[in-house]
Design an enzyme around this catalytic site. Structure first.
Site, PDB file in Angstrom:
ATOM      1  N   GLY A  46     -10.425  -2.439  29.929  1.00  0.00           N
ATOM      2  CA  GLY A  46     -11.026  -3.716  29.588  1.00  0.00           C
ATOM      3  C   GLY A  46     -12.089  -3.426  28.557  1.00  0.00           C
ATOM      4  CD  GLU A  47     -15.878  -3.803  25.312  1.00  0.00           C
ATOM      5  OE1 GLU A  47     -14.815  -3.775  24.673  1.00  0.00           O
ATOM      6  OE2 GLU A  47     -16.821  -3.012  25.089  1.00  0.00           O
ATOM      7  CB  SER A  48     -16.705   0.591  28.854  1.00  0.00           C
ATOM      8  OG  SER A  48     -17.077   0.662  27.496  1.00  0.00           O
ATOM      9  CB  CYS A  78      -8.540   2.466  28.924  1.00  0.00           C
ATOM     10  SG  CYS A  78      -8.701   2.222  27.158  1.00  0.00           S
ATOM     11  NE  ARG A 105     -17.172   1.702  24.077  1.00  0.00           N
ATOM     12  CZ  ARG A 105     -17.839   0.565  23.910  1.00  0.00           C
ATOM     13  NH1 ARG A 105     -19.125   0.560  23.710  1.00  0.00           N
ATOM     14  NH2 ARG A 105     -17.181  -0.586  23.947  1.00  0.00           N
ATOM     15  CB  ILE A 134      -4.964  -0.703  24.343  1.00  0.00           C
ATOM     16  CG1 ILE A 134      -3.489  -0.842  24.732  1.00  0.00           C
ATOM     17  CG2 ILE A 134      -5.466  -1.989  23.679  1.00  0.00           C
ATOM     18  CD1 ILE A 134      -3.226  -1.813  25.868  1.00  0.00           C
ATOM     19  NE  ARG A 135      -9.716  -3.196  21.596  1.00  0.00           N
ATOM     20  CZ  ARG A 135     -10.721  -3.285  22.453  1.00  0.00           C
ATOM     21  NH1 ARG A 135     -11.862  -2.684  22.224  1.00  0.00           N
ATOM     22  NH2 ARG A 135     -10.599  -3.995  23.551  1.00  0.00           N
ATOM     23  CG  HIS A 170      -4.073   0.869  29.338  1.00  0.00           C
ATOM     24  ND1 HIS A 170      -4.945   0.052  30.026  1.00  0.00           N
ATOM     25  CD2 HIS A 170      -4.667   1.135  28.158  1.00  0.00           C
ATOM     26  CE1 HIS A 170      -6.022  -0.175  29.290  1.00  0.00           C
ATOM     27  NE2 HIS A 170      -5.876   0.479  28.157  1.00  0.00           N
ATOM     28  CD  GLU A 172      -3.265  -0.227  33.260  1.00  0.00           C
ATOM     29  OE1 GLU A 172      -3.116   1.011  33.313  1.00  0.00           O
ATOM     30  OE2 GLU A 172      -4.049  -0.782  32.463  1.00  0.00           O
TER      31      GLU A 172
HETATM   32  N1  GLN Z   1     -12.470   0.083  23.710  1.00  0.00           N
HETATM   33  C1  GLN Z   1     -12.736  -0.311  25.069  1.00  0.00           C
HETATM   34  C2  GLN Z   1     -14.132   0.122  25.498  1.00  0.00           C
HETATM   35  O1  GLN Z   1     -14.769   0.857  24.799  1.00  0.00           O
HETATM   36  C3  GLN Z   1     -11.699   0.293  25.988  1.00  0.00           C
HETATM   37  C4  GLN Z   1     -10.349  -0.282  25.670  1.00  0.00           C
HETATM   38  C5  GLN Z   1      -9.438  -0.425  26.863  1.00  0.00           C
HETATM   39  O2  GLN Z   1      -9.843  -0.323  28.012  1.00  0.00           O
HETATM   40  N2  GLN Z   1      -8.199  -0.736  26.581  1.00  0.00           N
HETATM   41  O3  GLN Z   1     -14.577  -0.270  26.529  1.00  0.00           O
END
Ligand code: GLN
Length: 193
Positions: A46-48, A78, A105, A134-135, A170, A172
């Site tokens: 998600g977004e840390s 992630c 990151r 993903i990112r 990921h 999942e």
């Molecule tokens: N770029 C996100 C972060 O720094 C992580 C991306 C993800 O969980 N798919 O939190």
């Protein structure tokens, strides 16, 4: 056995589906009392920064650390990997400060924002794992007591330190249950210790 999935933000439903497909019950964790019901915890992607902020707001941060210190297995994917790390390079964002790893990151840059590759993961057997990034963050450095479980392009993307497991990618989002099964086995071992 019940596996918790931190359900504040991000891809928690997909983890829930995977753990259930492995035949185990899932508790979505949003409150400290829910931690009392689980034997292992998954922190999703998600977004840390958002996940950490919400963890604080929901009084989950210290409660998770206390369980971790007495051996509860935690798997971070992630953003979850970033949340577990002791060192986030170039950032002062807070974390749970549990795993002796330095993470970068969004390490793969814009051009390859998201991609999939076949990853060799020896602990899972011969068949490669279709890893979705993903990112994604990557692990730049690990302490000597951290085991490297997989590398992509000579960069560390999957690691274990005792009861902590972390992947840049990921699992999942695939149909391959092997990483979730590996984590569930860690939880079983922790219970039987
Ligand atoms: N770029 C996100 C972060 O720094 C992580 C991306 C993800 O969980 N798919 O939190």
């Amino acid at each position: 056995m019940k596996i918790g999935v931190l359900a504040l933000q991000g891809a928690f439903r997909e983890h829930r589906n995977m753990v259930e497909a492995c035949g185990h019950e899932v508790i979505e964790v949003r409150k400290p009392v829910e931690l009392d019901q689980i034997q292992g915890l998954i922190i999703p992607g998600g977004e840390s920064t958002t996940i950490t902020k919400l963890m604080r707001e929901f009084q989950l941060e210290q409660a998770i650390v206390s369980r971790a210190e007495v051996g509860m297995p935690i798997y971070g994917t992630c953003a979850g990997l970033i949340v577990l790390a002791k060192d986030i390079i170039g950032s002062s964002q807070p974390s749970l400060n549990l795993m002796d790893i330095s993470v970068q990151r969004n390490a793969f840059g814009r051009q390859i924002d998201s991609f999939e590759c076949e990853l060799a993961i020896p602990v899972l057997g011969y068949k490669p794992f279709a890893a979705v990034f993903i990112r994604a963050p990557l692990i730049e450095r690990v302490a000597p007591n951290v085991g490297i479980l997989a590398q992509y392009d000579s960069k560390i993307v999957f690691a274990r330190q005792g009861n902590f497991l972390a992947s840049s990618f990921h699992p999942e989002l695939t149909n391959d249950k092997r990483i979730h099964q590996y984590f569930i086995q860690m939880v079983e071992e922790a219970i039987n210790k």
